[in-house]
Design a protein around this motif. Structure first.
Motif, PDB file in Angstrom:
ATOM      1  N   ALA A  80     -15.492 -30.729 -82.158  1.00  0.00           N
ATOM      2  CA  ALA A  80     -16.854 -30.177 -82.228  1.00  0.00           C
ATOM      3  C   ALA A  80     -16.821 -28.665 -82.122  1.00  0.00           C
ATOM      4  N   ASP A  81     -16.074 -28.159 -81.164  1.00  0.00           N
ATOM      5  CA  ASP A  81     -16.005 -26.700 -80.992  1.00  0.00           C
ATOM      6  C   ASP A  81     -15.380 -26.042 -82.219  1.00  0.00           C
ATOM      7  N   THR A 120     -15.289 -27.186 -85.302  1.00  0.00           N
ATOM      8  CA  THR A 120     -16.219 -27.257 -86.441  1.00  0.00           C
ATOM      9  C   THR A 120     -17.334 -26.236 -86.311  1.00  0.00           C
ATOM     10  N   ARG A 121     -17.866 -26.172 -85.118  1.00  0.00           N
ATOM     11  CA  ARG A 121     -18.960 -25.223 -84.902  1.00  0.00           C
ATOM     12  C   ARG A 121     -18.467 -23.783 -85.084  1.00  0.00           C
ATOM     13  N   ASN A 161     -25.783 -20.936 -75.541  1.00  0.00           N
ATOM     14  CA  ASN A 161     -25.252 -22.300 -75.517  1.00  0.00           C
ATOM     15  C   ASN A 161     -25.921 -23.188 -74.469  1.00  0.00           C
ATOM     16  N   TYR A 169     -28.176 -26.078 -75.480  1.00  0.00           N
ATOM     17  CA  TYR A 169     -27.710 -27.281 -76.163  1.00  0.00           C
ATOM     18  C   TYR A 169     -26.715 -28.097 -75.346  1.00  0.00           C
ATOM     19  N   ASN A 170     -26.158 -27.507 -74.282  1.00  0.00           N
ATOM     20  CA  ASN A 170     -25.265 -28.260 -73.414  1.00  0.00           C
ATOM     21  C   ASN A 170     -26.076 -29.148 -72.446  1.00  0.00           C
ATOM     22  N   GLN A 172     -26.370 -33.117 -79.543  1.00  0.00           N
ATOM     23  CA  GLN A 172     -26.029 -31.808 -78.970  1.00  0.00           C
ATOM     24  C   GLN A 172     -25.314 -30.932 -79.995  1.00  0.00           C
ATOM     25  N   PHE A 173     -24.419 -31.520 -80.765  1.00  0.00           N
ATOM     26  CA  PHE A 173     -23.672 -30.776 -81.783  1.00  0.00           C
ATOM     27  C   PHE A 173     -24.604 -30.269 -82.888  1.00  0.00           C
ATOM     28  N   ARG A 174     -25.472 -31.173 -83.330  1.00  0.00           N
ATOM     29  CA  ARG A 174     -26.417 -30.776 -84.384  1.00  0.00           C
ATOM     30  C   ARG A 174     -27.341 -29.655 -83.897  1.00  0.00           C
ATOM     31  N   SER A 190     -26.638 -27.511 -81.683  1.00  0.00           N
ATOM     32  CA  SER A 190     -25.856 -26.275 -81.586  1.00  0.00           C
ATOM     33  C   SER A 190     -25.751 -25.584 -82.943  1.00  0.00           C
TER      34      SER A 190
END
Lengths: 189, 165
Positions: free
Chosen positions: A59-60, A62-63, B39, B42-43, B60-62, B64
């Protein structure tokens, strides 16, 4: 014997007409307006997210990649924008400089023509004046020479006449002339 | 403000914005970027309760990415705002330079016209003065010639009176 004619001095010729120098210049800016530190400042957007230290998760990563792509795209677009703006403005500046210098050339040529025309007219005036003065001087000289010749003629006549006056025949002729002149005067000749 | 009483160009200096507004907009955009890019939004914050931490890791990823995109948009706005200000300033430099050059050339043309008028006037005056001077000299010469001729005739007449001519 006679006074000399009055002099009319002719002024000296004016200095030579300045030529067309050709030193034309323009103060219109033509350099790239946005350059150096400005371009660097506005085309280096940092990624809005960077994976934290030790953040090796998918995830990190990709982001982080998404954020880098975002900043790269933005920076490329900004650089393209700056380049296009610079080129457009430089083209306009070049056109403006060409117009400016051309107008200066035109005005300089017109002024050159004016100076030439004025110099020609001044030369005409000087020439006309010199010719006129020469004509007048010639006429006056002729008149003086004629008068001098007449005066010399009179002096000769006086001398020869005086010499003959003392002879009997001369006295007779003189008396005759005087009588004739007097008679003519009385008759209203 | 403008020199309108002489042949001095009226263009004095380029007229530019101070940049204060652009800097404020840039600061605002940077502030919004910081807000959207924070951040913590979103965390999952378990200390605040389940309501705030609702959703899974995918959500959460989306969120972010959405936040990053929003932050990037504000960052671009911040750059673009200042860039527009610099562009306007540069464009004004060119506009001012062109306008001033145009005006200076127009003034040069006007001064040329003025000089032409003065030169024509001066030359015509000079020509008339020369003609007057020549005519005066002509009259003077005729007068002197006539005087010399008169004197010669008078001498001749006196001699003739005594029969000596």
């Amino acid at each position: 014997m006679f006074p000399k004619p009055k002099k009319f001095p002719i002024k000296k010729a004016p200095p030579a007409t300045p030529g067309l120098t050709g030193n034309f210049s323009s103060s219109i800016p033509t350099a790239a307006p946005l350059a150096g530190s400005q371009v660097q400042q506005f085309s280096t957007m940092k990624p809005v997210f960077t994976a934290p230290s030790g953040g090796t998760g998918a995830a990190d990563q990709t982001r982080s990649a998404f954020a880098r792509a975002l900043s790269d795209s933005a920076n490329t677009a900004t650089q393209g924008d700056i380049e296009g703006f610079n080129l457009g403005l430089q083209r306009k500046g070049q056109d403006a400089v060409a117009r400016d210098v051309q107008q200066q050339r035109q005005i300089g040529t017109d002024r050159f023509g004016m100076n030439r025309q004025a110099a020609t007219m001044r030369a005409d005036i000087r020439n006309r004046r010199a010719q006129g003065m020469a004509d007048i001087a010639t006429k006056l000289s002729i008149g003086r020479k004629n008068a001098d010749a007449a005066a010399l003629d009179n002096a000769v006549n006086f001398t020869t006449g005086a010499m003959s006056l003392f002879s009997p025949a001369g006295a007779f002729m003189t008396g005759t002339r005087a009588a004739t002149g007097l008679l003519g005067g009385l008759m209203g000749r | 403000m403008f020199a309108t009483g002489s042949y001095t160009p009226t263009y004095a200096a380029p007229i530019k914005a101070t940049g204060e507004v652009a800097r404020r907009q840039r600061n605002d955009a940077m502030g919004q970027m910081a807000f959207y890019g924070d951040n913590r939004q979103y965390n999952q914050d378990t200390s605040a309760g389940k309501g705030v931490a609702a959703g899974g890791l995918g959500a959460q990823f989306r969120a972010s990415l959405t936040g990053d995109m929003a932050a990037g948009k504000r960052a671009t706005q911040a750059q673009a705002g200042m860039l527009d200000f610099l562009k306007d300033s540069a464009g004004e430099d060119l506009r001012f330079g062109s306008g001033r050059a145009e005006e200076a050339n127009s003034l040069s043309s006007l001064l040329l016209d003025r000089d032409k008028i003065n030169t024509d006037f001066q030359l015509n005056t000079q020509k008339r003065r020369m003609e007057n001077s020549l005519a005066a000299a002509q009259r003077d010469a005729e007068e002197r010639s006539a005087e010399m001729a008169r004197k010669a005739r008078t001498s001749q007449s006196i001699l003739g009176l005594f029969g000596l001519a």
